[in-house]
Design an enzyme around this catalytic site. Sequence first.
Site, PDB file in Angstrom:
ATOM      1  N   TYR A 126       0.811  -1.217   0.000  1.00  0.00           N
ATOM      2  CA  TYR A 126       0.000   0.000   0.000  1.00  0.00           C
ATOM      3  C   TYR A 126       0.842   1.264   0.000  1.00  0.00           C
ATOM      4  CZ  TYR A 126      -4.180  -2.773   0.301  1.00  0.00           C
ATOM      5  OH  TYR A 126      -5.185  -3.656   0.015  1.00  0.00           O
ATOM      6  N   SER A 190     -11.094  -2.643  -1.814  1.00  0.00           N
ATOM      7  CA  SER A 190     -11.697  -3.681  -0.960  1.00  0.00           C
ATOM      8  C   SER A 190     -12.410  -3.021   0.220  1.00  0.00           C
ATOM      9  CB  SER A 190     -10.591  -4.660  -0.555  1.00  0.00           C
ATOM     10  OG  SER A 190     -10.967  -5.500   0.488  1.00  0.00           O
ATOM     11  N   GLY A 319      -6.736  -7.264  -6.749  1.00  0.00           N
ATOM     12  CA  GLY A 319      -5.332  -6.916  -6.531  1.00  0.00           C
ATOM     13  C   GLY A 319      -4.548  -6.646  -7.794  1.00  0.00           C
TER      14      GLY A 319
END
Lengths: 344, 535
Positions: A126, A190, A319
């Site tokens: 991230y 998400s 992803g």
Amino acid sequence: MAGSDEVNVNESKSVVPLNTYVLISNFKLAYNLLRRPDGTFNRELDDFLERKVPANTIPVNGVFSFDHVDRSTGLLNRVYLAAPENEARWGMIDLEKPLSTTEVVPVIIFFHGGSFTHSTASTAIYDTLCRRFVNICKAAVVSVNYRRSPEYRYPCAYDDGWAALNWVKSRPWLQSGKDSKVYVYLAGDSSGGNIVHHVAVQAADAGVEVLGNILLHPLFGGQERTESEKRLDGKYFVRVPERDWYWRAFLPEGEDRDHPACNPFGPRGRSLEGLQFPKSLVVVAGLDLLQDWQLAYAEGLSNYGHEVKLLYLKEATIGFYFLPNNDHFYRLMEEIYEFVHSYC
Amino acid sequence: MGPFDFAAAAAAASSSSSSSGSAPKHPPDLDGLLAGAGYKVRSSELHHVAQRLERLETAMVNSASHIPHLASDAVHYNPSDLASWVDSMLSELPHSSSLPSGFPDPYPTALGCGWLDPCAPQPHQNVVVPQQQQQQLTVVAALEEDSGIRLVHALMTCAESVQRGDSSLARSLVEEMQALLARVNTSCGIGKVAGYFIDALSRRLLGLGSAPAWTYENEVLYHHFYEACPYLKFAHFTANQAILEAFDGHDCVHVIDFNLMHGLQWPALIQALALRAGGPPLLRLTGIGPPSPDGRDTLRQIGLRLKELARSVNVQFTFRGVVASRLEDVKPWMLPVSPKEAVAVNSIMQLHKLLGSDPNRDPPIGSVLPWIRSLNPKIMTVVEQEASHNQTGFLDRFTEALYYYSTLFDSLEAACPVQPDKALAEMYLQREICNIVCCEGTARLERHEPLDKWRARLGEAGFTPLNLGSNAFKQASMLLTLFSAEGYSVEENEGCLTLGWHSRPLIAASAWQAVPSVVNSPTGVINPNDNNNQL
């Protein structure tokens, strides 16, 4: 663990590059070790396995970062900014000047994913993603280290998101443009996408301006089993029983998946009619088993009269944006750039 | 040194990739994208790792009842080394009988999505440098965005003028800052730390190179620092865990402590050895320490107390004190070791003192590491400050130290220690700050370097890492919960453990073993690999 399901790995390995397969499979298997059937979570092992990076005030590839911690709440936000042009200023954090007095510099408040349970603002994937947002989308980014379940259930993550929004909006050094204001966009993948929606609703209710929402395969669900969940269960890194576990860990105990946090436009949802709600970019991966919920979300927004752009990436798995080794990644970045730079 | 020289020095000091924005320099075979995600996998191994992952998944499905064991009993090591981690998981599970079908090779492009073969050079090289190439790791915790920030800028500007040699500007800036200090809360946060740094700068400008005469002995301050916050406890605890494991199965063990102080680390180890299954070993402890100023034999006194403790738990214990002002003054003949005993060398924040630069000599570490190796230790535990305070450029060092000690002081504040622990702990840290800012050459002892530098240094000197695993991690985390302050975090860093404050690692613990040397040690210490030597 549903032992009767077939493990359909053949499908995922043939649709993603090898290093992506390795990355996401590793997460999947490690996470399998961490979720206990009784609903508790092995947080120590999760912390141990987590790959983190610290902030760095020295620019790397044109981006530097620093952490801010609110003393009273302990909430940490990691701020990512473009490197100052003057190299002599590298390493110094200038909090006295705005981002610009002439141009508008969008500030993206980013909520990382992890199904409300995994990852942090320091998590390497991230941290890397946020740096890419700065470089490619030409924005400032604030990544929120929200409290996670099962230790902190609904509504903690939303409360932290709301606090972060207010913090960002009140930073003079995040202002830009001739009218000296903070141009805020909310983004998340998400569970982060789910948080985006709920924080945006709270902002709209309170009259706090958010210019746009970016939801990257957001986490929504419901009691019903949709067609995509049935069709894609176990095929591309994700299984339905896991999704159920994470909802049980996040929602108040005893609640079901029609709780409005999970299913905002479901039987217990509320109307967003007439609300000053920001425009939304909803990104759906065509191989994500949750796509029916995400498509329904986009449609729901539209039905309430709100602007939605749907980016449907047919052959993308969850992803896909972690590694810049596929076309979907670049398509996404282009769309986000357009989204945060289009204003009158 | 003009401002442009500084900029050049800063760019040179930091990673070569940062200023030009080019792709970072990994060992050529590592997959760069996975490295950016924190995982080290060789490109050539990707297929193999993918197959092992697939196999692990099958094994996990087939042995679902073994999952709890994998999670709570199995020890995990170095998750960055993905290949090893997957293999270690596989070794814990009954193997699945059928291997899944292999991966498509070459990679299909028939999907028409233009997937790139990840093993081929990729046109999009937008990779982020992984941790080890980031210099100047900093965190700014809870900035007070007013005069606090102005103070920080003034400090950096002052340091820059010191580096340039502009003393008159520096002195006037010091005056300005002292005035600014009056308007800032100096009881905590940046105001407090700023005060120490302004003080240190002022001392440097006055030419008072060495630290002033301190009222309290270092050992006393160290003890209060130990009490006031978890860093030393973490260091001792983690090192002891690793030593305990290394001593498993040995009947004679010998610990060499590079800085005995009050021997705070050893009661816990003695007690753990006492409770060992199969009974305690014979324990020897060699404690190194400086001479006592007032002629007391402090080392011996500590030794006697530890012996007393050992006796009370039925551990056979002998102590030897070695007096030395500096570690480099210790000669190997002062530390006789027997090939029958397992030796643990324990260095808590000592090795960095050996990096001192006398322009006429190589840094002492170059001679100390070989004699450590010649002791043939079973394990060497190393704890060091996780900071880059040994950079040549003064401004870089100063900036790094400012952020490091701000974070450290913040954590101290939050740990809410009682007095006088807190005040004396701060004094302990103030000494370090002063040494970093005021001193140069051999007088500057606090030459902290980050983990990656130590990895390289120790690797070159013939040491290989002993990975600290999830068991040590878990116990260190549990130790932390004894402290009321939230914000401390233990992290795993490629086989090492760090303790930090709010995502900034501040102290790093690692364990090493010496690659057995096959050459006769010139010091004549018994080398068990050389059959010609007599005992």
